[in-house]
Enzyme design. Structure first.
Site, PDB file in Angstrom:
ATOM      1  N   ASP A  69       2.314  -1.735  -4.437  1.00  0.00           N
ATOM      2  CA  ASP A  69       0.909  -1.320  -4.368  1.00  0.00           C
ATOM      3  C   ASP A  69       0.167  -2.004  -5.496  1.00  0.00           C
ATOM      4  O   ASP A  69       0.790  -2.485  -6.445  1.00  0.00           O
ATOM      5  CB  ASP A  69       0.802   0.221  -4.498  1.00  0.00           C
ATOM      6  CG  ASP A  69      -0.474   0.768  -3.865  1.00  0.00           C
ATOM      7  OD1 ASP A  69      -1.564   0.440  -4.376  1.00  0.00           O
ATOM      8  OD2 ASP A  69      -0.392   1.502  -2.865  1.00  0.00           O
ATOM      9  N   GLY A  83       0.825  -1.214   0.000  1.00  0.00           N
ATOM     10  CA  GLY A  83       0.000   0.000   0.000  1.00  0.00           C
ATOM     11  C   GLY A  83       0.851   1.253   0.000  1.00  0.00           C
ATOM     12  O   GLY A  83       0.473   2.287   0.556  1.00  0.00           O
ATOM     13  N   GLY A  92      -0.207   5.023  -0.844  1.00  0.00           N
ATOM     14  CA  GLY A  92      -1.235   5.713  -0.073  1.00  0.00           C
ATOM     15  C   GLY A  92      -0.707   6.863   0.772  1.00  0.00           C
ATOM     16  O   GLY A  92       0.465   7.264   0.643  1.00  0.00           O
ATOM     17  N   GLN A  93      -1.580   7.395   1.623  1.00  0.00           N
ATOM     18  CA  GLN A  93      -1.227   8.575   2.421  1.00  0.00           C
ATOM     19  C   GLN A  93       0.000   8.315   3.288  1.00  0.00           C
ATOM     20  O   GLN A  93       0.923   9.131   3.345  1.00  0.00           O
ATOM     21  CB  GLN A  93      -2.418   8.985   3.308  1.00  0.00           C
ATOM     22  CG  GLN A  93      -2.188  10.294   4.047  1.00  0.00           C
ATOM     23  CD  GLN A  93      -3.228  10.556   5.139  1.00  0.00           C
ATOM     24  OE1 GLN A  93      -4.144   9.756   5.362  1.00  0.00           O
ATOM     25  NE2 GLN A  93      -3.072  11.668   5.838  1.00  0.00           N
ATOM     26  N   LYS A 130     -10.388  -4.285  10.889  1.00  0.00           N
ATOM     27  CA  LYS A 130      -9.159  -3.870  11.574  1.00  0.00           C
ATOM     28  C   LYS A 130      -9.047  -4.554  12.939  1.00  0.00           C
ATOM     29  O   LYS A 130      -7.953  -4.885  13.396  1.00  0.00           O
ATOM     30  CB  LYS A 130      -9.100  -2.348  11.737  1.00  0.00           C
ATOM     31  CG  LYS A 130      -9.030  -1.564  10.449  1.00  0.00           C
ATOM     32  CD  LYS A 130      -7.905  -1.976   9.513  1.00  0.00           C
ATOM     33  CE  LYS A 130      -6.572  -1.367   9.870  1.00  0.00           C
ATOM     34  NZ  LYS A 130      -5.552  -1.664   8.827  1.00  0.00           N
ATOM     35  N   ASP A 162      -0.802  -7.051  -5.625  1.00  0.00           N
ATOM     36  CA  ASP A 162      -2.149  -7.067  -5.061  1.00  0.00           C
ATOM     37  C   ASP A 162      -2.115  -8.024  -3.870  1.00  0.00           C
ATOM     38  O   ASP A 162      -1.914  -9.234  -4.046  1.00  0.00           O
ATOM     39  CB  ASP A 162      -3.127  -7.559  -6.143  1.00  0.00           C
ATOM     40  CG  ASP A 162      -4.558  -7.649  -5.628  1.00  0.00           C
ATOM     41  OD1 ASP A 162      -4.770  -7.548  -4.394  1.00  0.00           O
ATOM     42  OD2 ASP A 162      -5.458  -7.833  -6.465  1.00  0.00           O
ATOM     43  N   TYR A 198     -14.889  -1.469   8.060  1.00  0.00           N
ATOM     44  CA  TYR A 198     -13.486  -1.116   8.307  1.00  0.00           C
ATOM     45  C   TYR A 198     -13.090  -1.503   9.733  1.00  0.00           C
ATOM     46  O   TYR A 198     -12.086  -2.182   9.951  1.00  0.00           O
ATOM     47  CB  TYR A 198     -13.308   0.393   8.094  1.00  0.00           C
ATOM     48  CG  TYR A 198     -11.926   0.925   8.392  1.00  0.00           C
ATOM     49  CD1 TYR A 198     -10.826   0.563   7.629  1.00  0.00           C
ATOM     50  CD2 TYR A 198     -11.719   1.830   9.441  1.00  0.00           C
ATOM     51  CE1 TYR A 198      -9.566   1.070   7.896  1.00  0.00           C
ATOM     52  CE2 TYR A 198     -10.464   2.346   9.712  1.00  0.00           C
ATOM     53  CZ  TYR A 198      -9.386   1.960   8.939  1.00  0.00           C
ATOM     54  OH  TYR A 198      -8.142   2.464   9.207  1.00  0.00           O
ATOM     55  N   ARG A 238      -1.942  -0.284  -7.303  1.00  0.00           N
ATOM     56  CA  ARG A 238      -1.980   0.724  -8.379  1.00  0.00           C
ATOM     57  C   ARG A 238      -0.572   1.288  -8.533  1.00  0.00           C
ATOM     58  O   ARG A 238       0.122   1.516  -7.537  1.00  0.00           O
ATOM     59  CB  ARG A 238      -2.993   1.827  -8.081  1.00  0.00           C
ATOM     60  CG  ARG A 238      -2.702   2.554  -6.803  1.00  0.00           C
ATOM     61  CD  ARG A 238      -3.740   3.588  -6.426  1.00  0.00           C
ATOM     62  NE  ARG A 238      -3.439   3.991  -5.046  1.00  0.00           N
ATOM     63  CZ  ARG A 238      -3.408   5.231  -4.617  1.00  0.00           C
ATOM     64  NH1 ARG A 238      -3.685   6.211  -5.425  1.00  0.00           N
ATOM     65  NH2 ARG A 238      -3.121   5.502  -3.363  1.00  0.00           N
TER      66      ARG A 238
HETATM   67  N1  LIG Z   1      -4.578   7.676   7.214  1.00  0.00           N
HETATM   68  C1  LIG Z   1      -5.173   7.565   8.377  1.00  0.00           C
HETATM   69  O1  LIG Z   1      -5.709   8.551   8.917  1.00  0.00           O
HETATM   70  C2  LIG Z   1      -5.182   6.255   9.110  1.00  0.00           C
HETATM   71  C3  LIG Z   1      -5.720   6.215  10.408  1.00  0.00           C
HETATM   72  C4  LIG Z   1      -5.761   5.007  11.076  1.00  0.00           C
HETATM   73  C5  LIG Z   1      -5.210   3.877  10.503  1.00  0.00           C
HETATM   74  N2  LIG Z   1      -4.685   3.928   9.242  1.00  0.00           N
HETATM   75  C6  LIG Z   1      -4.166   2.685   8.679  1.00  0.00           C
HETATM   76  O2  LIG Z   1      -2.907   2.889   8.061  1.00  0.00           O
HETATM   77  C7  LIG Z   1      -2.773   2.023   6.915  1.00  0.00           C
HETATM   78  C8  LIG Z   1      -2.429   2.852   5.684  1.00  0.00           C
HETATM   79  O3  LIG Z   1      -3.416   3.849   5.534  1.00  0.00           O
HETATM   80  P1  LIG Z   1      -3.328   5.024   4.452  1.00  0.00           P
HETATM   81  O4  LIG Z   1      -3.939   6.203   5.078  1.00  0.00           O
HETATM   82  O5  LIG Z   1      -1.999   5.114   3.865  1.00  0.00           O
HETATM   83  O6  LIG Z   1      -4.386   4.465   3.382  1.00  0.00           O
HETATM   84  P2  LIG Z   1      -4.563   4.886   1.847  1.00  0.00           P
HETATM   85  O7  LIG Z   1      -5.969   4.561   1.476  1.00  0.00           O
HETATM   86  O8  LIG Z   1      -4.083   6.265   1.618  1.00  0.00           O
HETATM   87  O9  LIG Z   1      -3.571   3.879   1.133  1.00  0.00           O
HETATM   88  C9  LIG Z   1      -3.817   2.510   1.077  1.00  0.00           C
HETATM   89  C10 LIG Z   1      -3.092   1.968  -0.127  1.00  0.00           C
HETATM   90  O10 LIG Z   1      -3.423   0.573  -0.241  1.00  0.00           O
HETATM   91  C11 LIG Z   1      -3.510   0.288  -1.608  1.00  0.00           C
HETATM   92  N3  LIG Z   1      -4.304  -0.936  -1.830  1.00  0.00           N
HETATM   93  C12 LIG Z   1      -5.646  -1.062  -1.824  1.00  0.00           C
HETATM   94  N4  LIG Z   1      -5.980  -2.327  -2.127  1.00  0.00           N
HETATM   95  C13 LIG Z   1      -4.814  -3.002  -2.316  1.00  0.00           C
HETATM   96  C14 LIG Z   1      -4.502  -4.327  -2.657  1.00  0.00           C
HETATM   97  N5  LIG Z   1      -5.461  -5.239  -2.895  1.00  0.00           N
HETATM   98  N6  LIG Z   1      -3.197  -4.681  -2.750  1.00  0.00           N
HETATM   99  C15 LIG Z   1      -2.213  -3.777  -2.537  1.00  0.00           C
HETATM  100  N7  LIG Z   1      -2.457  -2.492  -2.237  1.00  0.00           N
HETATM  101  C16 LIG Z   1      -3.745  -2.114  -2.126  1.00  0.00           C
HETATM  102  C17 LIG Z   1      -4.151   1.502  -2.251  1.00  0.00           C
HETATM  103  O11 LIG Z   1      -3.892   1.564  -3.650  1.00  0.00           O
HETATM  104  C18 LIG Z   1      -3.504   2.633  -1.459  1.00  0.00           C
HETATM  105  O12 LIG Z   1      -2.362   3.132  -2.129  1.00  0.00           O
HETATM  106  C19 LIG Z   1      -4.090   1.270   6.806  1.00  0.00           C
HETATM  107  O13 LIG Z   1      -3.959   0.007   7.429  1.00  0.00           O
HETATM  108  C20 LIG Z   1      -5.066   2.114   7.588  1.00  0.00           C
HETATM  109  O14 LIG Z   1      -6.097   1.334   8.123  1.00  0.00           O
HETATM  110  C21 LIG Z   1      -4.659   5.093   8.536  1.00  0.00           C
END
Ligand SMILES: NC(=O)c1ccc[n+]([C@@H]2O[C@H](COP(=O)([O-])OP(=O)(O)OC[C@H]3O[C@@H](n4cnc5c(N)ncnc54)[C@H](O)[C@@H]3O)[C@@H](O)[C@H]2O)c1
Length: 309
Positions: A36, A10, A13-14, A144, A50, A140, A38
């Site tokens: 990732d 992932g 992502g953020q 989790k 994936d 979600y 994507r």
């Molecule tokens: N950002 C927050 O505020 C926050 C808060 C609490 C927990 N988290 C946890 O932190 C982790 C990362 O969060 P984030 O904010 O970066 O999420 P995000 O949605 O920004 O990024 C998630 C990434 O996972 C990728 N993804 C989705 N399906 C996939 C698959 N099948 N195979 C591979 N990659 C895949 C997406 O393309 C994306 O780039 C997660 O476990 C989330 O639950 C985030």
């Protein structure tokens, strides 16, 4: 603990888009493998992966001799309510594949962020401890919470070094947030900096715990490097920096942008926010791996504004 080959799932992502350069700086670029589902990068290290594809996960871990994994691939809260089936597949089956392949390949660390989403409406609202009533009402949150239990199970049953921490809402400016309920905070700051007013999808008094990205990256690294002998918990550490309502953030932003205004029009995400606590007790993280956030609301807002400008 030394990490030779680190897989970040992932990674686009953020969190991942900041964790990859952060880890590369510390451990060296050639030891960090971003992946990732994507691909929007020209990074030669990038692995298209994936996590719901068991064979591909096993092949990647074996091929790149991965010995530690930051497993970030997930579907977040608001997105998960729109597509619960996908949230289940990615958040549960994806993690299962990572855990299974990690046991097979003797991976030394699997760190999976959890979330305040594991709590529910029956959870106490303030200073919530790690062990409490946790009956989540979103797909979600359910996935989790299961992820935390799966990590503990793989540790108890197979000796896998699974670790995790419950992030609050994360505030950052480098990458857009991935569809969570606390995304309003980032959107509000961006709109204020652009000189525009903001329509908030939560009520003005919805208090939620938050953290700025530099503290989130630091806490991931600290937990990853923590001495095993100090850990009484494994996958469910509460972490938090400050708690804020949308109104308090609006007022903080008005110190910089006097004419900035927010209107409040709650949507389906209000129900999710209402089921989450307003503040967390992070004392176990402090005691067991020296968790120490540096940013409060004022310094987070100030830093966000200075970068977004
Ligand atoms: N950002 C927050 O505020 C926050 C808060 C609490 C927990 N988290 C946890 O932190 C982790 C990362 O969060 P984030 O904010 O970066 O999420 P995000 O949605 O920004 O990024 C998630 C990434 O996972 C990728 N993804 C989705 N399906 C996939 C698959 N099948 N195979 C591979 N990659 C895949 C997406 O393309 C994306 O780039 C997660 O476990 C989330 O639950 C985030």
């Amino acid at each position: 603990m030394t990490f030779e080959k680190i897989l970040v799932t992932g990674a686009g992502g953020q969190i991942g888009s900041e964790l990859v350069p952060f880890l590369s700086e510390i451990f060296g670029k050639d030891r960090v493998f971003p992946s990732d589902v994507r691909s929007n990068t020209t990074d030669p290290r990038f692995i298209n992966l994936d996590v719901t594809d068991k064979t591909s996960v096993e092949l990647a871990i074996d091929k790149y001799k991965i010995d530690s994994i930051f497993h970030l691939a997930a579907i977040l809260s608001a997105k998960g309510e729109k597509n619960p089936e996908l949230a289940y597949k990615v958040n549960v089956s994806g993690l299962y594949n990572i855990l299974e392949a990690s046991v097979k390949n003797k991976v030394k660390l699997v760190l999976t962020p959890s979330s305040i989403g594991i709590f529910g409406p029956d959870t106490p609202k303030e200073n919530v401890p790690i062990e409490t009533i946790a009956r989540p009402v979103t797909m979600y949150g359910i996935t989790k919470l299961m992820a935390e239990h799966l990590g503990n199970y793989y540790h108890a049953r197979f000796g896998l070094n699974a670790r995790g921490l419950r992030f609050p809402g994360l505030i950052s400016y480098k990458s857009p947030p991935g569809g969570g309920t606390t995304d309003y905070s980032i959107e509000m700051i961006i709109e204020a900096v652009k000189g525009r007013n903001y329509k908030c999808f939560l009520k003005e008094d919805s208090k939620l715990p938050m953290m700025y990205m530099p503290d989130a990256l630091d806490s991931l690294l600290k937990l990853a490097e923590a001495e095993d002998s100090r850990l009484k918990h494994r996958t469910d550490f509460n972490v938090t920096s400050f708690s804020v309502t949308p109104k308090e953030l609006e007022l903080e932003l008005r110190k910089y942008y006097r004419s900035f205004e927010v209107t409040y029009q709650p949507d389906f995400r209000q129900r999710i926010a209402d089921s989450w606590p307003g503040s967390l007790d992070a004392s176990a993280a402090v005691q067991e791996w020296d968790f120490h956030p540096n940013y409060d609301l004022r310094s987070t807002t100030e830093d966000m504004i200075s970068h977004l400008k």
